[in-house]
Design an enzyme around this catalytic site. Sequence first.
Site, PDB file in Angstrom:
ATOM      1  N   HIS A 215     156.437  -2.498 -27.395  1.00 61.76           N
ATOM      2  CA  HIS A 215     155.137  -3.004 -27.839  1.00 61.76           C
ATOM      3  C   HIS A 215     155.297  -3.444 -29.300  1.00 61.76           C
ATOM      4  O   HIS A 215     156.143  -2.909 -30.016  1.00 61.76           O
ATOM      5  CB  HIS A 215     154.147  -1.827 -27.725  1.00 61.76           C
ATOM      6  CG  HIS A 215     152.715  -2.154 -28.026  1.00 61.76           C
ATOM      7  ND1 HIS A 215     152.228  -2.307 -29.303  1.00 61.76           N
ATOM      8  CD2 HIS A 215     151.649  -2.311 -27.203  1.00 61.76           C
ATOM      9  CE1 HIS A 215     150.935  -2.543 -29.254  1.00 61.76           C
ATOM     10  NE2 HIS A 215     150.544  -2.563 -27.995  1.00 61.76           N
TER      11      HIS A 215
ATOM     12  N   ASP B   6     157.811   6.262 -28.564  1.00 63.59           N
ATOM     13  CA  ASP B   6     156.444   5.764 -28.460  1.00 63.59           C
ATOM     14  C   ASP B   6     155.900   6.267 -27.120  1.00 63.59           C
ATOM     15  O   ASP B   6     156.263   5.764 -26.060  1.00 63.59           O
ATOM     16  CB  ASP B   6     156.478   4.230 -28.528  1.00 63.59           C
ATOM     17  CG  ASP B   6     155.134   3.590 -28.188  1.00 63.59           C
ATOM     18  OD1 ASP B   6     154.185   4.325 -27.822  1.00 63.59           O
ATOM     19  OD2 ASP B   6     155.044   2.356 -28.287  1.00 63.59           O
TER      20      ASP B   6
ATOM     21  N   GLN C 273     151.997   5.248 -23.628  1.00 62.90           N
ATOM     22  CA  GLN C 273     151.733   5.010 -22.206  1.00 62.90           C
ATOM     23  C   GLN C 273     152.193   6.168 -21.323  1.00 62.90           C
ATOM     24  O   GLN C 273     152.084   6.085 -20.103  1.00 62.90           O
ATOM     25  CB  GLN C 273     152.442   3.730 -21.747  1.00 62.90           C
ATOM     26  CG  GLN C 273     151.951   2.471 -22.423  1.00 62.90           C
ATOM     27  CD  GLN C 273     150.497   2.159 -22.095  1.00 62.90           C
ATOM     28  OE1 GLN C 273     149.940   2.649 -21.110  1.00 62.90           O
ATOM     29  NE2 GLN C 273     149.867   1.363 -22.935  1.00 62.90           N
TER      30      GLN C 273
ATOM     31  N   LYS D 242     144.096   6.463 -25.034  1.00 63.50           N
ATOM     32  CA  LYS D 242     144.760   6.208 -23.751  1.00 63.50           C
ATOM     33  C   LYS D 242     144.902   7.493 -22.951  1.00 63.50           C
ATOM     34  O   LYS D 242     145.486   7.526 -21.874  1.00 63.50           O
ATOM     35  CB  LYS D 242     146.134   5.575 -23.990  1.00 63.50           C
ATOM     36  CG  LYS D 242     146.053   4.202 -24.663  1.00 63.50           C
ATOM     37  CD  LYS D 242     147.423   3.565 -24.722  1.00 63.50           C
ATOM     38  CE  LYS D 242     147.547   2.457 -25.746  1.00 63.50           C
ATOM     39  NZ  LYS D 242     146.845   1.227 -25.426  1.00 63.50           N
TER      40      LYS D 242
ATOM     41  N   CYS E  95     150.581  -7.441 -26.197  1.00 65.79           N
ATOM     42  CA  CYS E  95     151.231  -7.061 -27.468  1.00 65.79           C
ATOM     43  C   CYS E  95     152.718  -6.836 -27.250  1.00 65.79           C
ATOM     44  O   CYS E  95     153.320  -5.926 -27.841  1.00 65.79           O
ATOM     45  CB  CYS E  95     150.585  -5.828 -28.090  1.00 65.79           C
ATOM     46  SG  CYS E  95     148.905  -6.104 -28.629  1.00 65.79           S
TER      47      CYS E  95
END
Lengths: 151, 417
Positions: free
Chosen positions: B133, B210, B213, B236, B374
């Site tokens: 991302h 990261d 998600q 999220k 993104c």
Amino acid sequence: MNDLRDLYQEVIFDHNRSPRNFGMLEHPTHQAHGVNPLCGDELTVSLVLDKGGVIEDLLFEGRGCAISTASASIMTEILKGLSVPEADRYFDAFHAMATGQTPSQTDLPALTKLEVLSGVRDYPARVKCATLAWHTVRSALRNASASVTTE
Amino acid sequence: MNSAAHNQYPPALDVYALRADFPALAQQINGHPLVYLDNSATTQKPQAVIDAVADFYSRDNANVHRGVHRLSQRASDRFDGAREKVRAFINAPSCAEVIFTQGTTGAINLVAQSYGRSILNKADEVLVSAMEHHANIVPWQLLCEETGATLKVAPMNNNAELLLEDFANLLSEKTRIVALTHVSNALGTINPIQKLTRQAHQAGAVVLIDGAQSVAHGPVDVQSLECDFFAFSGHKLYGPTGIGVLYGREALLEAMPPWLGGGDMIRTVSFEGSTWNALPYKFEAGTPHIAGVVGLGAAIDYLDAIGLQAISAHEQALLVLATQRAHSQPGMRIIGNASDKAAIVSFELDGIHPHDVGTILDSVGVAIRTGHHCAMPVMEFFGVPATARASFGLYNTAEDINALFDAITKTQSLFAR
């Protein structure tokens, strides 16, 4: 409730399937590149302005959604043969239409042609798709070579 | 997110009961029931989270760690209590290692600007993957520009799987930081983090994951991932926007200089110089997003009560169903076919721009994301300007998938004429 058919009229599909005046001029006097970074639409407008200040030829090339492709295609049909001030009046009229206002330029003969795109006024996220080509051609006319973004 | 979790047959979710917890799901769009399939962008909030935030503002609102009065004490207790919930949720060894940020982006920038800027030299390299991302690319680009270091990119194959051999070959003694996504937001790929982390550590690099998600879709244990930093967002995770978390190993955080200066992050201040507060406060300058932290704590309670393994199994079943449907849908191509995937289906329809797909789906109440997600380098790799993306959450059902494919068929027939 917004009727999808107000946005996706048959004329839009037709121009999307077979865009008019599609391509790049070999020797344009003016050219500009426009992008809508949000959706990845991009197009290049190339045109020839004759000595009298009339748009003699006008092509667009690029990739985008049905709304932006149809808008660019219809725009090239309308603007070919017009002077820069006339083109500006169409820009203002179309901008008003797409943003939900009533255009004051009611004397413009091809205004009704633009009406097929007026459905975008109910889809705020799509207004940029419809206006990208117009912003790009205006930018080309102002600066012989330019780059615009609708973001 | 380890695949062993899928084999334990957790109890099936009572999805219809869970849906009732989410007030936003019970609405009509254009006369159709909302089918919310944009969970990778943000998730809807359960009533428990909405109530926690409202209740905090209604009764306990005060600044934290500052006052002796009752409200300040209550606010501080709720704030500190939420940090412990976060710690347990990701199995961090200590609350000192849990730093509240504005989101994943804020957390990654913190690591780049504090850790990165203090250790990187001209000859050094930062390694990211081709499926990141923008939030896990741009902070490193800025850092490399500032320090003269080089940004390297580990490639992926056409199925959107990281090329492990290339990744290993890109690691060297020059590699100081490896920043990888746990799950790709645009493609759904789940990366084998533990394995990659071990390789990076062998090369002497520090690893940031990261987790934006991944955290809401399966159990995450930062100790078993063996990473040095782990970043994620509250929104999220069925929690509020504007709040996120950076987990960092204590030894690294201790050695790092502060990034933002201000109140709460200091021990003493004089015009001759200041000293820094202990962890995690050293990295939390200014009044934090207290209500956001309280809401995040409530979201974690909510997810813990359901069980992350059960959520993962439910979403994997939805992924299998949606993928099967996509394969039998003419003119539809899935972008991102990794063997280990989260419930994210990025797709293209022949001859129809994703933006048009999004508008037509919306007209029948189906909310998906369209665009570059993104992740413009990912779009470039697959040669598309944008994709349409359906991403699933704990409250999605097989009926939602039916509605999605009915809407896709409608879109195709509109464009076919």
